[in-house]
Motif scaffolding. Sequence first.
Motif, PDB file in Angstrom:
ATOM      1  N   ASN A 173       0.515  -3.241   0.901  1.00 31.06           N
ATOM      2  CA  ASN A 173       0.231  -4.630   1.198  1.00 31.06           C
ATOM      3  C   ASN A 173       1.545  -5.384   1.276  1.00 31.06           C
ATOM      4  O   ASN A 173       2.169  -5.572   0.244  1.00 31.06           O
ATOM      5  CB  ASN A 173      -0.686  -5.236   0.139  1.00 31.06           C
ATOM      6  N   PRO A 174       2.010  -5.703   2.469  1.00 34.51           N
ATOM      7  CA  PRO A 174       1.319  -5.747   3.739  1.00 34.51           C
ATOM      8  C   PRO A 174       1.094  -4.346   4.316  1.00 34.51           C
ATOM      9  O   PRO A 174       1.768  -3.391   3.927  1.00 34.51           O
ATOM     10  CB  PRO A 174       2.257  -6.552   4.638  1.00 34.51           C
ATOM     11  N   ALA A 175       0.162  -4.269   5.241  1.00 33.61           N
ATOM     12  CA  ALA A 175      -0.213  -2.981   5.833  1.00 33.61           C
ATOM     13  C   ALA A 175       0.931  -2.350   6.613  1.00 33.61           C
ATOM     14  O   ALA A 175       1.043  -1.131   6.675  1.00 33.61           O
ATOM     15  CB  ALA A 175      -1.434  -3.151   6.727  1.00 33.61           C
ATOM     16  N   ASN A 195       1.172   3.691   5.618  1.00 34.01           N
ATOM     17  CA  ASN A 195       1.460   3.018   4.352  1.00 34.01           C
ATOM     18  C   ASN A 195       0.830   3.832   3.219  1.00 34.01           C
ATOM     19  O   ASN A 195       0.244   4.884   3.450  1.00 34.01           O
ATOM     20  CB  ASN A 195       0.987   1.559   4.370  1.00 34.01           C
ATOM     21  N   GLY A 196       0.944   3.356   2.009  1.00 32.03           N
ATOM     22  CA  GLY A 196       0.502   4.115   0.844  1.00 32.03           C
ATOM     23  C   GLY A 196      -0.944   3.920   0.435  1.00 32.03           C
ATOM     24  O   GLY A 196      -1.347   4.364  -0.640  1.00 32.03           O
ATOM     25  N   LEU A 197      -1.751   3.284   1.286  1.00 36.13           N
ATOM     26  CA  LEU A 197      -3.127   2.989   0.910  1.00 36.13           C
ATOM     27  C   LEU A 197      -3.944   4.258   0.669  1.00 36.13           C
ATOM     28  O   LEU A 197      -4.684   4.344  -0.315  1.00 36.13           O
ATOM     29  CB  LEU A 197      -3.802   2.111   1.959  1.00 36.13           C
ATOM     30  N   GLU A 198      -3.830   5.249   1.535  1.00 34.33           N
ATOM     31  CA  GLU A 198      -4.580   6.499   1.335  1.00 34.33           C
ATOM     32  C   GLU A 198      -4.186   7.172   0.029  1.00 34.33           C
ATOM     33  O   GLU A 198      -5.027   7.728  -0.676  1.00 34.33           O
ATOM     34  CB  GLU A 198      -4.365   7.456   2.506  1.00 34.33           C
ATOM     35  N   MET A 199      -2.895   7.132  -0.282  1.00 34.73           N
ATOM     36  CA  MET A 199      -2.437   7.729  -1.531  1.00 34.73           C
ATOM     37  C   MET A 199      -3.038   6.992  -2.727  1.00 34.73           C
ATOM     38  O   MET A 199      -3.506   7.616  -3.684  1.00 34.73           O
ATOM     39  CB  MET A 199      -0.915   7.697  -1.602  1.00 34.73           C
ATOM     40  N   GLN A 209     -12.792   2.890   0.350  1.00 35.69           N
ATOM     41  CA  GLN A 209     -12.136   2.198   1.467  1.00 35.69           C
ATOM     42  C   GLN A 209     -12.913   0.956   1.880  1.00 35.69           C
ATOM     43  O   GLN A 209     -12.321  -0.105   2.116  1.00 35.69           O
ATOM     44  CB  GLN A 209     -11.976   3.137   2.661  1.00 35.69           C
ATOM     45  N   ASP A 210     -14.232   1.064   1.945  1.00 36.65           N
ATOM     46  CA  ASP A 210     -15.064  -0.089   2.316  1.00 36.65           C
ATOM     47  C   ASP A 210     -14.928  -1.222   1.287  1.00 36.65           C
ATOM     48  O   ASP A 210     -14.774  -2.387   1.647  1.00 36.65           O
ATOM     49  CB  ASP A 210     -16.531   0.310   2.455  1.00 36.65           C
ATOM     50  N   ALA A 211     -14.986  -0.867   0.009  1.00 36.97           N
ATOM     51  CA  ALA A 211     -14.866  -1.879  -1.049  1.00 36.97           C
ATOM     52  C   ALA A 211     -13.480  -2.519  -1.028  1.00 36.97           C
ATOM     53  O   ALA A 211     -13.345  -3.734  -1.189  1.00 36.97           O
ATOM     54  CB  ALA A 211     -15.141  -1.243  -2.418  1.00 36.97           C
ATOM     55  N   LEU A 212     -12.472  -1.719  -0.810  1.00 34.07           N
ATOM     56  CA  LEU A 212     -11.111  -2.241  -0.756  1.00 34.07           C
ATOM     57  C   LEU A 212     -10.933  -3.160   0.450  1.00 34.07           C
ATOM     58  O   LEU A 212     -10.307  -4.220   0.335  1.00 34.07           O
ATOM     59  CB  LEU A 212     -10.103  -1.089  -0.713  1.00 34.07           C
ATOM     60  N   GLN A 213     -11.492  -2.772   1.576  1.00 36.58           N
ATOM     61  CA  GLN A 213     -11.413  -3.605   2.774  1.00 36.58           C
ATOM     62  C   GLN A 213     -12.078  -4.963   2.531  1.00 36.58           C
ATOM     63  O   GLN A 213     -11.533  -6.007   2.879  1.00 36.58           O
ATOM     64  CB  GLN A 213     -12.067  -2.900   3.966  1.00 36.58           C
ATOM     65  N   ARG A 214     -13.261  -4.957   1.902  1.00 34.42           N
ATOM     66  CA  ARG A 214     -13.952  -6.226   1.590  1.00 34.42           C
ATOM     67  C   ARG A 214     -13.093  -7.082   0.657  1.00 34.42           C
ATOM     68  O   ARG A 214     -12.954  -8.291   0.847  1.00 34.42           O
ATOM     69  CB  ARG A 214     -15.312  -5.953   0.958  1.00 34.42           C
ATOM     70  N   TYR A 215     -12.503  -6.452  -0.343  1.00 28.45           N
ATOM     71  CA  TYR A 215     -11.666  -7.179  -1.296  1.00 28.45           C
ATOM     72  C   TYR A 215     -10.453  -7.789  -0.594  1.00 28.45           C
ATOM     73  O   TYR A 215     -10.123  -8.956  -0.809  1.00 28.45           O
ATOM     74  CB  TYR A 215     -11.202  -6.247  -2.422  1.00 28.45           C
ATOM     75  N   MET A 216      -9.800  -7.006   0.266  1.00 25.95           N
ATOM     76  CA  MET A 216      -8.599  -7.501   0.953  1.00 25.95           C
ATOM     77  C   MET A 216      -8.951  -8.679   1.860  1.00 25.95           C
ATOM     78  O   MET A 216      -8.169  -9.614   1.984  1.00 25.95           O
ATOM     79  CB  MET A 216      -7.940  -6.376   1.763  1.00 25.95           C
TER      80      MET A 216
END
Length: 134
Positions: free
Chosen positions: A81-83, A96-100, A123-130
């Motif tokens: 973050n940022p992507a 970026n390090g999101l998958e890790m 991933q879905d929950a993280l996307q909603r949060y972001m």
Amino acid sequence: MHRAHADNNDEVTVMARRAESFDSFKTADFNRLLNTEFTGESYDAVINATPLGLGEDVFEMMQLDTSFITEDTAGMDLIYNPAVTPFMNYFKNNANGLEMLINQALDAFEIWTAKTGSNKAVQDALQRYMEEIK
């Protein structure tokens, strides 16, 4: 991260700005390189594991010439973050390090609960949060 590559007999080089940085590693199964000793060797992948990717030019701060980066060199910034970070822009193939982060969370979930989590659900929950914090 270097452990998995070393286990597969990949050659791993860790670069640091200070020799003391190597003291935190539990094993020495990698090549140690100070940024002041770098002479332009080529690598298949370059991973930024510092917060330098957020600020000014990471290669400039490390005093490195970027001519070692080719079209085939992969670049990964552990920052998520940022992507897209300035570091990632040097590489045609970048991530970026999101998958890790997600995989580390799933591993921890399994260790603590003995249940397997869903990568897609995380991933879905993280996307909603972001989206909510924007």
